[in-house]
Write an enzyme that holds these catalytic residues in place. Sequence first.
Site, PDB file in Angstrom:
ATOM      1  N   TYR A  30      -2.045  -0.843  10.276  1.00 50.68           N
ATOM      2  CA  TYR A  30      -2.163  -1.090   8.827  1.00 50.68           C
ATOM      3  C   TYR A  30      -0.900  -0.785   8.274  1.00 50.68           C
ATOM      4  O   TYR A  30       0.000  -1.635   7.450  1.00 50.68           O
ATOM      5  CB  TYR A  30      -3.329  -0.595   8.365  1.00 50.68           C
ATOM      6  CG  TYR A  30      -3.356  -0.834   6.707  1.00 50.68           C
ATOM      7  CD1 TYR A  30      -3.894  -2.231   6.473  1.00 50.68           C
ATOM      8  CD2 TYR A  30      -3.182   0.309   5.704  1.00 50.68           C
ATOM      9  CE1 TYR A  30      -4.123  -2.205   4.892  1.00 50.68           C
ATOM     10  CE2 TYR A  30      -3.162  -0.106   4.529  1.00 50.68           C
ATOM     11  CZ  TYR A  30      -3.912  -1.294   3.971  1.00 50.68           C
ATOM     12  OH  TYR A  30      -4.179  -1.553   2.540  1.00 50.68           O
ATOM     13  N   SER A  68       0.870  -1.072  -0.087  1.00 47.98           N
ATOM     14  CA  SER A  68       0.122  -0.163   0.028  1.00 47.98           C
ATOM     15  C   SER A  68       0.776   1.378   0.147  1.00 47.98           C
ATOM     16  O   SER A  68       2.121   1.156   0.259  1.00 47.98           O
ATOM     17  CB  SER A  68      -0.796  -0.240   1.376  1.00 47.98           C
ATOM     18  OG  SER A  68      -1.650   1.130   1.522  1.00 47.98           O
TER      19      SER A  68
HETATM   20  N1  LIG Z   1      -8.605  -0.369  -1.254  1.00 49.56           N
HETATM   21  C1  LIG Z   1      -7.473   0.367  -0.932  1.00 49.56           C
HETATM   22  O1  LIG Z   1      -7.698   1.840  -0.926  1.00 49.56           O
HETATM   23  C2  LIG Z   1      -6.234  -0.141  -0.822  1.00 49.56           C
HETATM   24  C3  LIG Z   1      -5.149   0.620  -1.057  1.00 49.56           C
HETATM   25  C4  LIG Z   1      -3.881   0.151  -0.718  1.00 49.56           C
HETATM   26  C5  LIG Z   1      -3.650  -1.120  -0.665  1.00 49.56           C
HETATM   27  N2  LIG Z   1      -4.876  -1.990  -0.567  1.00 49.56           N
HETATM   28  C6  LIG Z   1      -4.739  -3.523  -0.453  1.00 49.56           C
HETATM   29  O2  LIG Z   1      -5.327  -4.134  -1.467  1.00 49.56           O
HETATM   30  C7  LIG Z   1      -5.512  -5.464  -1.168  1.00 49.56           C
HETATM   31  C8  LIG Z   1      -6.922  -5.700  -1.516  1.00 49.56           C
HETATM   32  O3  LIG Z   1      -7.956  -5.130  -0.761  1.00 49.56           O
HETATM   33  P1  LIG Z   1      -9.189  -4.382  -1.422  1.00 49.56           P
HETATM   34  O4  LIG Z   1      -9.072  -2.997  -1.311  1.00 49.56           O
HETATM   35  O5  LIG Z   1      -9.619  -5.014  -2.624  1.00 49.56           O
HETATM   36  O6  LIG Z   1     -10.339  -4.877  -0.411  1.00 49.56           O
HETATM   37  P2  LIG Z   1     -11.486  -5.691  -0.386  1.00 49.56           P
HETATM   38  O7  LIG Z   1     -12.109  -5.865   0.850  1.00 49.56           O
HETATM   39  O8  LIG Z   1     -12.308  -5.425  -1.452  1.00 49.56           O
HETATM   40  O9  LIG Z   1     -11.021  -7.108  -0.813  1.00 49.56           O
HETATM   41  C9  LIG Z   1     -10.055  -7.805   0.072  1.00 49.56           C
HETATM   42  C10 LIG Z   1     -10.500  -9.361  -0.167  1.00 49.56           C
HETATM   43  O10 LIG Z   1      -9.668 -10.067   0.780  1.00 49.56           O
HETATM   44  C11 LIG Z   1     -10.379 -11.189   1.230  1.00 49.56           C
HETATM   45  N3  LIG Z   1      -9.900 -11.594   2.634  1.00 49.56           N
HETATM   46  C12 LIG Z   1      -9.872 -10.839   3.694  1.00 49.56           C
HETATM   47  N4  LIG Z   1      -9.245 -11.483   4.643  1.00 49.56           N
HETATM   48  C13 LIG Z   1      -8.831 -12.867   3.970  1.00 49.56           C
HETATM   49  C14 LIG Z   1      -8.073 -13.796   4.540  1.00 49.56           C
HETATM   50  N5  LIG Z   1      -7.780 -14.117   5.676  1.00 49.56           N
HETATM   51  N6  LIG Z   1      -7.820 -14.819   3.608  1.00 49.56           N
HETATM   52  C15 LIG Z   1      -8.199 -14.561   2.280  1.00 49.56           C
HETATM   53  N7  LIG Z   1      -8.768 -13.764   1.824  1.00 49.56           N
HETATM   54  C16 LIG Z   1      -9.082 -12.669   2.641  1.00 49.56           C
HETATM   55  C17 LIG Z   1     -11.937 -10.631   1.305  1.00 49.56           C
HETATM   56  O11 LIG Z   1     -12.731 -11.282   1.493  1.00 49.56           O
HETATM   57  C18 LIG Z   1     -11.763  -9.840   0.169  1.00 49.56           C
HETATM   58  O12 LIG Z   1     -12.495 -10.419  -0.981  1.00 49.56           O
HETATM   59  C19 LIG Z   1      -5.252  -5.568   0.388  1.00 49.56           C
HETATM   60  O13 LIG Z   1      -4.229  -6.035   0.626  1.00 49.56           O
HETATM   61  C20 LIG Z   1      -5.288  -4.037   0.630  1.00 49.56           C
HETATM   62  O14 LIG Z   1      -4.480  -3.639   1.657  1.00 49.56           O
HETATM   63  C21 LIG Z   1      -6.337  -1.633  -0.703  1.00 49.56           C
END
Ligand SMILES: NC(=O)c1ccc[n+]([C@@H]2O[C@H](COP(=O)([O-])OP(=O)(O)OC[C@H]3O[C@@H](n4cnc5c(N)ncnc54)[C@H](O)[C@@H]3O)[C@@H](O)[C@H]2O)c1
Length: 284
Positions: free
Chosen positions: A155, A142
């Site tokens: 985080y 991130s």
């Molecule tokens: N959305 C943002 O602003 C953002 C920014 C930077 C980084 N990220 C990172 O992107 C990645 C994806 O997140 P997102 O934003 O798509 O969120 P999201 O919640 O839409 O998707 C995350 C997915 O991970 C799954 N998940 C949660 N816990 C889990 C586990 N223990 N084992 C397997 N699957 C699990 C959830 O069911 C979900 O489908 C994450 O690592 C998040 O930290 C997101």
Amino acid sequence: MKQFDRRIAVVTGAGSGIGRELAIACAERGMKLVLADVDPEGLSTTNSLMPSGIDVRTQHCDVSSFEDVRSLADLAFEEFGHVHLLFNNAGVATLGPVWSATPEDWKWVLSVNLLGVVHGIQCFVPRMIAGGDEGHIVNTSSAAGLTAVAGSGVYCASKHAVVALSECLLKDLELFGSKLKVNVLCPSLVKTAIADSDRHRPPHLAPTNPESAPFDRRVRAGMDASNVSAADVARITMQAIWDDDFYILPHPAVRLRVEERLRDIISDHQRHKPDNLVTTMDRP
Ligand SMILES: NC(=O)c1ccc[n+]([C@@H]2O[C@H](COP(=O)([O-])OP(=O)(O)OC[C@H]3O[C@@H](n4cnc5c(N)ncnc54)[C@H](O)[C@@H]3O)[C@@H](O)[C@H]2O)c1
């Protein structure tokens, strides 16, 4: 990596957001897929979005469990014989000042965001190396893994660790003469379901931090204001794999924040700046 077609990708956290878009992007490029998540409905929705004719397997997998990730690797290698792209993408978030984070917040976030990536590396990389083919391990960190963000200490700690782990993995692979490459994906805010991460939180690690709510409002507002979509992140990530760019920063403004931080480090000084999450917003 200059060929995606007919190669094999594994995506964790494929049931929503960035993981779903990565899965779609891989499928659009003709890849075979193994999709994993703790959310069966999300996973089946992602599966239903795959273009016809794409070979897909789905598996329930909690990345915080070494056994679950090992059985995911077993499935991928037994079904397809190899893995070319491993997306260690599943992640969750908690919010609140560092002193307010509960032991359960720490355990949950580190077990998914950090140990989830560790398990992916442990269970897949030795078999990817043994296969002898080229490939990439793409770890989702991130912008919070490159900078500091108020209200996101837990985080940020988990995501800084993912950046460090990815940098070390790259050096280890180079030292051993492996053909495998590494990318670390560092998006800023993108509108996904991450603000509702608690939906999958195990009951024994239930949220009890009363100081998270004001930060939660800020993050949701920041996501609504973001002009980078999860599909943009996936497209930029596939291009970075193609170009072999290690750091993937889909939001250009993050580069300035990283530059500021590095300047602070080499000048021994932490300048007083407005918080960089959503600089236009009031303090909570
Ligand atoms: N959305 C943002 O602003 C953002 C920014 C930077 C980084 N990220 C990172 O992107 C990645 C994806 O997140 P997102 O934003 O798509 O969120 P999201 O919640 O839409 O998707 C995350 C997915 O991970 C799954 N998940 C949660 N816990 C889990 C586990 N223990 N084992 C397997 N699957 C699990 C959830 O069911 C979900 O489908 C994450 O690592 C998040 O930290 C997101």
